[in-house]
Design a protein around this motif. Structure first.
Motif: not given
Length: 581
Positions: A257-269
């Motif tokens: 995503s081009d979002c400058p502050m993407e919430n990666g914690y919304a995609r746990p592995v």
């Protein structure tokens, strides 16, 4: 100058203590008290309180002094067998700040340099990892003995400030971990006035070939999108015994995503087990246990402005301005604060964050009445209720494992306060011994808090109302707002778990709790050496029907004195309106 004896105790896992029998000296910001041995010095007394190696702190060699520069403390070489010392006359400098002021950036730098110089070899010095550097607070009875907390108070200025002739020395306490020997030690340094490790762990995991293969199975080949968060391994069996520093990281993955502050914690592995030896920084266990699809990307889960997420922010709320044309009602001198009739001192530590010292109330002719010596939060425990892997081992001790103070952020990045604001910076050491400063870490401001009281007379139609301002309404309160990011889990299609809440397709938040542990060293109207304060438990009791309750309406408050900490381990009881005074 008279000689004073010093006994030094050092333990590999214990505490280094200098009893400090020499006269109390005054402070010079940022410089260490360094001691010159006498010719007849005897061997120091060393006691190991917890195992590991025992060492004595020697300062570096004497530097050259520029005669044009102001006087500074000299570093003086001393043999390892020395014990008896005299104070270098260059130490006698006037103290310009309060003994409870937090360590300055200069003091932290000099403290770390002093301990690092004690390393016997370059390998030992390079292996030092500085966990924390904090102020050693003066004994509270010593603090009370000197009216030092009040020397800037306007109440005292009427009769002139009383400045003690001797002040408690400034001391710093360091927790140092030696990566090479896997030993932890505590140092005390006399003063006159973790992110790196996390990044190392993330790099080691992302470079581990089996991990990269596991991510490829999930469609991820760009390791720059992968987030590895080290979590304490916890203690669930003998395999987790504290013989090594272990971490079991949690894995997350951002999108492109081009979002400058993407919430990666919304995609746990999910499904990947990793065990990392944090001392040697190697992966010692790895297993790809279960393939769970990554939750779909959704820009609406990011904490950014609406236009960055394909929408717009609401515009139907007009600006609200908080203005104090005449300035605030509080007065600040250094870390000393006066507000209405209250006065106190502000401190800050890497573990606890904000600390409030010497709270008192100026009560007319009765003068300054102490309320508490020290108030802080010493721990926040967050247990998770999901018994499935990896969530069962989430049991965070946010203060002890990470540090509430270290996780504070600069209010320059977005202020939480409105109105006239006084900011305080915080200084602490990072993991490699550097000094980090959080600018505008603590904000002090007045806050309208609604109606304090209101009275209306129905006969006259007249009314009186008073509004409440924070900290001037007779209460000391702590308000905690939970606005962080959830530690989430991913689910297989159609899977459901009762141990959490579904918040999006394939995404759920495990149930958990937050327990805040407060340390309150109270001193209500106490003089030096007194311990008159008591804790009383109050319960509402219903009177049994009978002679004392003929109308069946009687109830009363029953008090119980809690005489010890063990006796004071009590449960809340809302049915009896239980409270403590």
């Amino acid at each position: 100058m008279s000689e004073d004896c010093i006994e030094t105790y050092c333990g590999g896992f214990g505490e280094l203590v200098n009893p400090l029998q020499w006269p109390q000296l005054r402070k010079n910001d940022g410089l260490c008290f360094l001691l010159e041995p006498t010719a007849a010095a005897a061997a120091p007394i060393l006691e190991c309180t917890g195992g590991g190696s025992v060492s004595l702190l020697p300062p570096p060699m004497r530097p050259k002094i520029d005669p044009r520069s102001p006087p500074i403390a000299e570093t003086i070489s001393r043999p390892a067998s020395s014990k008896k010392y005299i104070i270098d006359p260059l130490m006698l400098r006037a103290q310009t700040s309060h003994p409870l002021d937090p360590l300055s950036a200069t003091e932290i730098s000099v403290t770390i340099a002093t301990v690092r110089a004690a390393g016997a070899t370059p390998e030992v010095r390079d292996s030092m990892r500085f966990i924390e550097v904090v102020l050693v607070e003066p004994n509270k009875h010593m603090r009370i003995s000197f009216p030092l907390f009040n020397i800037f108070s306007s109440e005292n200025q009427r009769v002139g400030p009383i400045i003690p002739t001797k002040l408690p020395p400034r001391r710093a306490r360091l927790i140092v971990y030696n990566k090479k020997s896997n030993e932890t030690s505590v140092w005390i340094v006399e003063l006159s006035e973790d992110a790196v490790e996390y990044a190392e762990c993330e790099a080691v995991v992302k470079d581990f070939p089996p991990f990269r293969e596991a991510m490829k199975r999930r469609g991820i080949e760009d390791m720059d999108l992968v987030m590895v968060d080290p979590w304490c391994v916890g203690y669930h069996s003998e395999a987790d015994a504290p013989k090594r520093r272990l971490a079991k990281p949690l894995i997350f993955c951002r999108t492109e995503s081009d979002c400058p502050m993407e919430n990666g914690y919304a995609r746990p592995v999910e499904g990947i087990h990793v065990l990392v030896d944090m001392q040697n920084m190697i992966v010692i266990e790895f297993e790809d246990r279960k393939l769970v699809p990554l939750p779909p990307a959704d820009p609406l889960r990011n904490y950014t402005a609406g236009e960055t997420r394909g929408g717009v922010d609401r515009s139907d709320v007009k600006p609200l301005q908080i203005v104090q044309h005449e300035g605030p009602s509080f007065r600040v001198n250094g870390y000393f604060v006066e507000w209405q009739k209250w006065n106190f001192r502000i401190g800050f530590t890497p573990r606890e964050g904000l600390v409030i010292y010497s709270i008192a109330y100026v009560d007319g002719s009765r003068g300054r009445r102490p309320v508490a010596h020290r108030l802080s939060f010493v721990e926040m425990v967050v247990p998770y209720g999901d018994p499935n892997d990896p969530h069962y081992r989430k049991n965070a001790f946010d203060a002890g494992e990470d540090g509430l103070g270290k996780n504070a952020h600069s209010l320059k990045k977005g202020c939480d306060c409105l109105g006239y604001i006084k900011y305080f910076d915080a200084h602490f050491t990072n993991f490699t011994g550097g000094v980090e400063t959080i600018e505008n870490c603590v904000c002090l401001h007045e806050e309208d808090h609604g109606i304090l009281w209101k009275h209306q007379d129905w006969r006259t139609g007249l009314a009186e109302v008073r509004r409440s301002r924070r900290l001037s309404d007779g209460k000391i309160e702590a308000e905690v707002k939970l606005t962080g990011i959830l530690s989430l889990g991913a689910l297989l299609p159609g899977e459901f778990r009762k141990y959490g809440t579904m918040i999006a397709p394939g995404l759920y938040a495990p149930v958990h709790q937050h327990f805040f542990v407060a340390r309150m060293d109270m001193a209500v109207d106490c003089k030096p050496g007194e311990a008159f304060n008591q804790v009383v438990e109050v319960d509402v009791k219903v009177e049994e029907p009978g002679e004392n309750n003929v109308h069946n309406n009687a109830f009363y408050a029953e008090e119980r004195l809690l005489k010890s900490e063990l006796e004071a381990m009590r449960d809340c009881s809302p049915l009896s309106a239980r409270h403590w005074i």
